[in-house]
Design an enzyme around this catalytic site. Structure first.
Site, short mmCIF file in Angstrom:
data_model
loop_
_atom_site.label_atom_id
_atom_site.label_comp_id
_atom_site.label_asym_id
_atom_site.label_seq_id
_atom_site.Cartn_x
_atom_site.Cartn_y
_atom_site.Cartn_z
N SER A 1 -10.37 -21.92 15.40
CA SER A 1 -11.08 -23.16 15.74
C SER A 1 -11.34 -23.97 14.47
O SER A 1 -11.10 -23.50 13.36
CB SER A 1 -12.39 -22.86 16.46
OG SER A 1 -13.35 -22.44 15.50
N LYS A 2 -11.87 -25.16 14.68
CA LYS A 2 -12.04 -26.09 13.55
C LYS A 2 -12.89 -25.51 12.43
O LYS A 2 -12.74 -25.90 11.28
CB LYS A 2 -12.65 -27.39 14.05
CG LYS A 2 -11.62 -28.22 14.78
CD LYS A 2 -12.03 -29.67 14.87
CE LYS A 2 -10.95 -30.46 15.61
NZ LYS A 2 -11.44 -31.17 16.74
N ARG A 3 -13.79 -24.58 12.79
CA ARG A 3 -14.64 -24.06 11.72
C ARG A 3 -13.83 -23.20 10.73
O ARG A 3 -14.28 -22.95 9.63
CB ARG A 3 -15.85 -23.31 12.28
CG ARG A 3 -15.57 -21.92 12.76
CD ARG A 3 -16.73 -21.34 13.54
NE ARG A 3 -16.23 -20.35 14.45
CZ ARG A 3 -16.06 -19.08 14.14
NH1 ARG A 3 -16.36 -18.65 12.94
NH2 ARG A 3 -15.58 -18.24 15.03
N HIS A 4 -12.63 -22.78 11.12
CA HIS A 4 -11.80 -22.02 10.19
C HIS A 4 -10.96 -22.92 9.29
O HIS A 4 -10.45 -22.50 8.27
CB HIS A 4 -10.83 -21.10 10.96
CG HIS A 4 -11.52 -20.11 11.83
ND1 HIS A 4 -11.55 -20.22 13.20
CD2 HIS A 4 -12.25 -19.02 11.52
CE1 HIS A 4 -12.24 -19.22 13.70
NE2 HIS A 4 -12.68 -18.48 12.70
N GLY A 5 -10.81 -24.16 9.69
CA GLY A 5 -9.95 -25.09 8.94
C GLY A 5 -9.28 -26.01 9.94
O GLY A 5 -9.69 -26.09 11.10
#
Ligand code: GLU
Length: 493
Positions: free
Chosen positions: A260-264
């Protein structure tokens, strides 16, 4: 064997996800390998969750990746994608066939009634399966409900279809990636295939489209396995040939949770914006589930296509290693022809006045700075000291460096002698070699210390591109003025 026809069928509820790009690539490779066709279909039956912006993004991202589709409606000599919302007149016809054959029925249940059924199941700790309450409504009962203003949805009759085509309630299929898979269809409730507003649902529209587009192989994420059983039953109920299915493992983040976006970045366009090259992205996603037979990981799409065998795709999940992608990207940057790279990098140099440079200077600047880049966007910082005229900001290490007696001495000599030098890269190369040689001979200064002093003053850093090239590109005046500013007795002058 019939012609191989595969498709990628994204729903435009977001920008093209890197996972969808992998699915698209595997389909594309499978088509290439088998001289087949690769089709793009936009699945926008759920109007509320879709937007034109996302359709455009999907379109542009696939094109940027070079995953061009082979057919679709003509849009001025080019192919547009097939779009489900433009095919709405097709879907009711087959609903009628299913109703006529008894494989579907009208359901008048209200959302509240369905909610109550679900709650009851939860209370009894049972998995929810629709009660089939509307399966056998008489014409009078239906007329009465219609008179109340209720509009029916259409449900697919799972048990009826299963009984018609199979000996037991077990439905099995042979997955191209995962081998034999099965389900007990008693666990599948009669699902809605057309909503009361007339919109087809995903599981229904996908079958009609796959059948009419003569899709031979459906390759997609394993999150669709539960849908596949429903779809097989609809194919059978309509007398369509059932395609082969292949389900790919999921792509997980390095912490093994859903990417997800929190990983990149997760959208192809975000990766591109950040400075990833599309061929690096493609090469990287190909390795999420597929391994080259010769162990050589860096491969063009054509090379991958030659080596690609769907049966060899790993059925397990893959981990999305951002670091590996970065490594691969830096590799692709190094391999890129300079002419192409020069143009691509301009996008990340808009904050600088490139018109202050000749084309030759610009080319040389890129030539001496591109090698250490991991992302194209790293160029913004890598070339910062080529701009700013007489001014350059010194980082802490450079500041410390220029304050030493050695550096001061070097800078004084550099300014003095530099004035007399012909300022071409070739000549500077010679002059600097002599310059540091003289310091070594006369003072015993290591050549690298001599050069560090010049580098610190001129670039504001202790590392960077080839020093001679920097001086030549920057020009005599700016180079020497920067050095002058670092001679401490000159400070404030
Ligand atoms: N529209 C579906 C999705 O985006 C595609 C599923 C399929 O490939 O059948 O997940």
């Amino acid at each position: 064997m019939n012609e191989v026809r595969v498709r990628i069928a994204p729903s435009p509820s977001g920008n093209l996800h890197i996972g969808t790009a992998r699915t698209a690539l595997f389909n594309y490779l499978f088509a290439k390998k088998n001289n087949g066709k690769f089709i793009l279909r936009i699945e926008d039956t759920d109007a509320e969750r879709t937007s034109q912006e996302y359709v455009d993004n999907i379109f542009d991202s696939l094109k940027a990746l070079g995953l061009n589709w082979d057919e679709g409606p003509d849009v001025g000599g080019d192919y547009g994608p097939y779009t489900q919302s433009e095919r709405f007149d097709i879907y009711p016809k087959y609903i009628q066939v299913l109703l006529d054959k008894g494989f579907a029925y009208e359901c008048f249940c209200t959302p509240e009634e369905l909610e109550a059924e679900k709650e009851e199941a939860t209370k009894n700790k049972q998995a929810y399966v629709y009660s089939k309450k509307c399966e056998n409504l008489t014409e009078e009962e239906k007329a009465k409900l219609r008179a109340e203003g209720r509009k029916p949805a259409i449900r697919f009759n799972v048990s009826k279809a299963q009984k018609a085509f199979h000996d037991s309630s077990i439905l099995e299929f042979d997955d191209l990636v995962k081998g034999k898979l099965h389900v007990d269809t008693n666990l599948i409730g009669d699902f809605v295939i057309m909503k009361s507003n007339g919109a087809p649902t995903y599981n229904y529209a996908v079958v009609i489209d796959d059948a009419l587009m003569k899709i031979s192989h459906v390759i997609r994420g394993e999150d669709h396995i539960s849908n596949t059983y429903k779809q097989i039953l609809i194919f059978e109920a309509l007398g369509f040939e059932v395609p082969r299915f292949g389900h790919l493992g999921m792509i997980l983040a390095p912490d093994r949770s859903k990417l997800s976006k929190r990983h990149g970045a997760t959208a192809v366009s975000d990766f591109v914006e950040q400075g990833y090259l599309t061929n690096a992205l493609l090469n990287f996603v190909a390795l999420l589930g597929w391994a080259p037979s010769d162990g050589q990981e860096i491969k063009t799409v054509d090379e991958i296509a030659q080596d690609f065998r769907i049966g060899e795709i790993s059925s397990s999940n893959s981990i999305f290693e951002y670091d590996k992608l970065k490594w691969m990207n830096s590799h692709y940057i190094k391999m890129m022809p300079l002419g192409e790279l020069k143009e691509k990098l301009k996008k990340y140099l808009t904050k600088y006045d490139l018109s202050s440079m000749t084309d030759e200077q610009y080319t040389r600047m890129i030539e001496v700075t591109y090698e250490p880049l991991t992302l194209l966007s790293d160029i913004t910082d890598a070339v910062a000291y080529f701009f700013g005229g007489d001014n350059v900001e010194l980082d802490a290490k450079a500041k410390e460096n220029i304050e030493t007696e050695l550096s001061q001495e070097v800078l004084r000599a550099f300014v003095e002698q530099g004035e007399t030098w012909e300022w071409t890269e070739e000549n500077l190369h010679e002059k600097l070699e002599k310059f540091r040689g003289d310091f070594k001979e006369q003072k015993g200064y290591k050549p690298k210390f001599t050069m560090w002093a010049i580098r610190a003053a001129v670039t504001g850093r202790l590392c960077g591109a080839d020093m001679t090239a920097i001086l030549a590109i920057l020009g005599k005046e700016h180079s020497l003025n920067r050095a002058r500013k670092c001679i401490l007795t000159n400070v404030g002058k």
